[in-house]
Scaffold this motif. Structure first.
Motif, PDB file in Angstrom:
ATOM      1  N   LEU A 168      -0.754  -3.176 -10.386  1.00 32.93           N
ATOM      2  CA  LEU A 168      -0.532  -2.188 -11.443  1.00 32.93           C
ATOM      3  C   LEU A 168      -1.774  -1.326 -11.653  1.00 32.93           C
ATOM      4  O   LEU A 168      -1.675  -0.113 -11.863  1.00 32.93           O
ATOM      5  N   LYS A 169      -2.934  -1.944 -11.587  1.00 38.51           N
ATOM      6  CA  LYS A 169      -4.187  -1.209 -11.747  1.00 38.51           C
ATOM      7  C   LYS A 169      -4.352  -0.161 -10.655  1.00 38.51           C
ATOM      8  O   LYS A 169      -4.791   0.967 -10.918  1.00 38.51           O
ATOM      9  N   ARG A 170      -3.972  -0.507  -9.442  1.00 43.55           N
ATOM     10  CA  ARG A 170      -4.084   0.452  -8.339  1.00 43.55           C
ATOM     11  C   ARG A 170      -3.189   1.665  -8.572  1.00 43.55           C
ATOM     12  O   ARG A 170      -3.564   2.793  -8.236  1.00 43.55           O
ATOM     13  N   ILE A 171      -2.008   1.437  -9.151  1.00 42.84           N
ATOM     14  CA  ILE A 171      -1.136   2.568  -9.484  1.00 42.84           C
ATOM     15  C   ILE A 171      -1.786   3.429 -10.559  1.00 42.84           C
ATOM     16  O   ILE A 171      -1.885   4.656 -10.430  1.00 42.84           O
TER      17      ILE A 171
ATOM     18  N   GLN B 189      -9.827  -7.430 -18.072  1.00 40.52           N
ATOM     19  CA  GLN B 189     -10.808  -7.195 -17.011  1.00 40.52           C
ATOM     20  C   GLN B 189     -10.259  -6.274 -15.925  1.00 40.52           C
ATOM     21  O   GLN B 189     -10.960  -5.391 -15.434  1.00 40.52           O
ATOM     22  N   VAL B 190      -8.996  -6.491 -15.547  1.00 40.43           N
ATOM     23  CA  VAL B 190      -8.415  -5.742 -14.431  1.00 40.43           C
ATOM     24  C   VAL B 190      -7.892  -4.378 -14.874  1.00 40.43           C
ATOM     25  O   VAL B 190      -8.173  -3.351 -14.244  1.00 40.43           O
ATOM     26  N   ILE B 191      -7.111  -4.344 -15.947  1.00 39.00           N
ATOM     27  CA  ILE B 191      -6.441  -3.115 -16.379  1.00 39.00           C
ATOM     28  C   ILE B 191      -7.064  -2.523 -17.637  1.00 39.00           C
ATOM     29  O   ILE B 191      -7.274  -1.310 -17.733  1.00 39.00           O
ATOM     30  N   GLY B 192      -7.350  -3.386 -18.615  1.00 38.61           N
ATOM     31  CA  GLY B 192      -7.847  -2.934 -19.912  1.00 38.61           C
ATOM     32  C   GLY B 192      -6.764  -3.036 -20.958  1.00 38.61           C
ATOM     33  O   GLY B 192      -5.673  -2.475 -20.774  1.00 38.61           O
ATOM     34  N   LEU B 193      -7.018  -3.754 -22.037  1.00 39.26           N
ATOM     35  CA  LEU B 193      -6.007  -3.956 -23.069  1.00 39.26           C
ATOM     36  C   LEU B 193      -5.608  -2.657 -23.760  1.00 39.26           C
ATOM     37  O   LEU B 193      -4.545  -2.586 -24.384  1.00 39.26           O
TER      38      LEU B 193
ATOM     39  N   ASP C 161       0.820  -1.202   0.000  1.00 38.83           N
ATOM     40  CA  ASP C 161       0.000   0.000   0.000  1.00 38.83           C
ATOM     41  C   ASP C 161       0.860   1.262   0.000  1.00 38.83           C
ATOM     42  O   ASP C 161       0.596   2.206  -0.754  1.00 38.83           O
ATOM     43  N   VAL C 162       1.889   1.274   0.837  1.00 43.05           N
ATOM     44  CA  VAL C 162       2.790   2.418   0.895  1.00 43.05           C
ATOM     45  C   VAL C 162       3.554   2.549  -0.424  1.00 43.05           C
ATOM     46  O   VAL C 162       3.715   3.654  -0.960  1.00 43.05           O
ATOM     47  N   GLY C 163       4.025   1.409  -0.962  1.00 39.68           N
ATOM     48  CA  GLY C 163       4.740   1.425  -2.227  1.00 39.68           C
ATOM     49  C   GLY C 163       3.919   2.019  -3.344  1.00 39.68           C
ATOM     50  O   GLY C 163       4.396   2.881  -4.109  1.00 39.68           O
ATOM     51  N   ILE C 164       2.688   1.602  -3.445  1.00 39.98           N
ATOM     52  CA  ILE C 164       1.795   2.108  -4.489  1.00 39.98           C
ATOM     53  C   ILE C 164       1.551   3.599  -4.319  1.00 39.98           C
ATOM     54  O   ILE C 164       1.564   4.367  -5.299  1.00 39.98           O
TER      55      ILE C 164
ATOM     56  N   GLY D  12       4.098  -4.354  -8.360  1.00 44.61           N
ATOM     57  CA  GLY D  12       3.747  -4.575  -9.759  1.00 44.61           C
ATOM     58  C   GLY D  12       3.818  -6.030 -10.152  1.00 44.61           C
ATOM     59  O   GLY D  12       3.912  -6.365 -11.328  1.00 44.61           O
ATOM     60  N   ARG D  13       3.730  -6.931  -9.170  1.00 42.57           N
ATOM     61  CA  ARG D  13       3.811  -8.364  -9.441  1.00 42.57           C
ATOM     62  C   ARG D  13       2.476  -8.938  -9.913  1.00 42.57           C
ATOM     63  O   ARG D  13       2.435 -10.058 -10.411  1.00 42.57           O
ATOM     64  N   THR D  14       1.405  -8.195  -9.721  1.00 42.79           N
ATOM     65  CA  THR D  14       0.084  -8.645 -10.177  1.00 42.79           C
ATOM     66  C   THR D  14      -0.572  -7.541 -10.996  1.00 42.79           C
ATOM     67  O   THR D  14      -0.247  -6.352 -10.846  1.00 42.79           O
ATOM     68  N   PHE D  15      -1.527  -7.923 -11.822  1.00 46.53           N
ATOM     69  CA  PHE D  15      -2.277  -6.939 -12.597  1.00 46.53           C
ATOM     70  C   PHE D  15      -3.024  -5.988 -11.657  1.00 46.53           C
ATOM     71  O   PHE D  15      -3.174  -4.802 -11.952  1.00 46.53           O
ATOM     72  N   GLU D  16      -3.485  -6.534 -10.530  1.00 47.01           N
ATOM     73  CA  GLU D  16      -4.236  -5.713  -9.583  1.00 47.01           C
ATOM     74  C   GLU D  16      -3.373  -4.606  -8.981  1.00 47.01           C
ATOM     75  O   GLU D  16      -3.842  -3.468  -8.801  1.00 47.01           O
TER      76      GLU D  16
END
Length: 277
Positions: A158-161, A200-204, A117-120, A152-156
């Protein structure tokens, strides 16, 4: 046409990289903005940049990709380290305007025990400080293998960033095939499922480039060891499906395999041979 290139050394200059790319039948390439293990950057010669732009235009190159040095950690616990990342990235983005409308990729960094959370929060804060409405460069977050405390190890993640970025049109994703396979996404047996999940998570629409690498380790190893195309656990068959996928085939692909220029030329010829025009 397959948009394919490799990593070239910027030390020889921009125009020289363009000429090297042509010699190996590449129509794009990636380069470090400066010493990948340091902070020094060679002064830019505007005429040299113009020479590359002429090559790009004449030969209809795909989008080019600049890579930030590995020394950056935008979400470090140390303020000095974060300040260093901010200074380098700000300078890089200014320098990229000599090559307008291209891409700039960086590793999100490691939270070193502070928590995801802090990293993001630190990464999004940095990008919101750096990104400018007038810039022509799109900044890409790279998918990571999940070593240690990498963000950034998961799509989720990266999406939060991405969700925290005000100028959302200035950011996107560079997907590394070795990294995501190392991270547990099964590109070999479930390619459709992986990119459906990404969509679904980020968008192509946010996927702007692919680092095309085979993998020295099995899926979910979290080790990040690139292999030559067809010589790793991903294999040529899976990589062939990736470059021919109808939702991916238009993207620029960048080889980061353990190779010299002759080796890259062979890989580019191999991939052009299996690409369905």
């Amino acid at each position: 046409m397959l948009n394919i290139g490799c990593h070239l050394s910027v030390s020889k200059g921009f125009e020289a990289m363009g000429k090297e790319a042509l010699k190996i039948n590449a129509n794009t390439f990636q380069f470090f903005t400066r010493n990948p293990r340091g902070s020094k950057a060679k002064a830019i010669d505007p005429k040299d940049a113009e020479g590359l732009l002429e090559i790009v235009k004449k030969n209809q190159f795909a989008t080019l990709l600049a890579h930030a040095p590995y020394t950056l950690n935008p979400c470090s616990a140390e303020e000095k380290t974060r300040e260093f990342a901010a200074q380098v990235m700000a300078d890089d983005l200014a320098r990229m305007e000599y090559l307008p409308n291209n891409l700039y990729n960086f590793h999100p960094g490691s939270h070193v025990g502070q928590g995801v959370d802090v990293g993001i929060e630190l990464i999004t804060s940095l990008l919101n400080m750096l990104l400018k409405p007038e810039q022509t460069t799109t900044v890409l977050l790279e998918t990571m293998a999940g070593k240690g405390t990498e963000v950034g190890r998961t799509f989720e993640e990266l999406k939060r960033i991405l969700d925290g970025i005000t100028l959302s049109e200035k950011v996107g994703i560079c997907l590394d095939t070795c990294h995501v396979y190392d991270g547990g996404y099964d590109l070999v047996n479930d390619l459709e499922g992986v990119f459906e999940k990404f969509d679904q998570v980020i968008g192509l629409d946010k996927l702007r480039a692919i680092h095309l690498n085979d993998d020295m380790n099995p899926m979910s190893s979290h080790k990040d060891r690139h292999a030559k195309i067809g010589e790793g656990s991903l294999g040529l068959e899976a990589i062939t499906r990736i470059i021919n996928h109808p939702k991916l085939r238009h993207l620029p692909f960048f080889l980061e395999t353990p190779n010299d220029l002759a080796g890259y030329a062979k890989e580019i010829a191999l991939l052009r041979g299996v690409y369905k025009e």
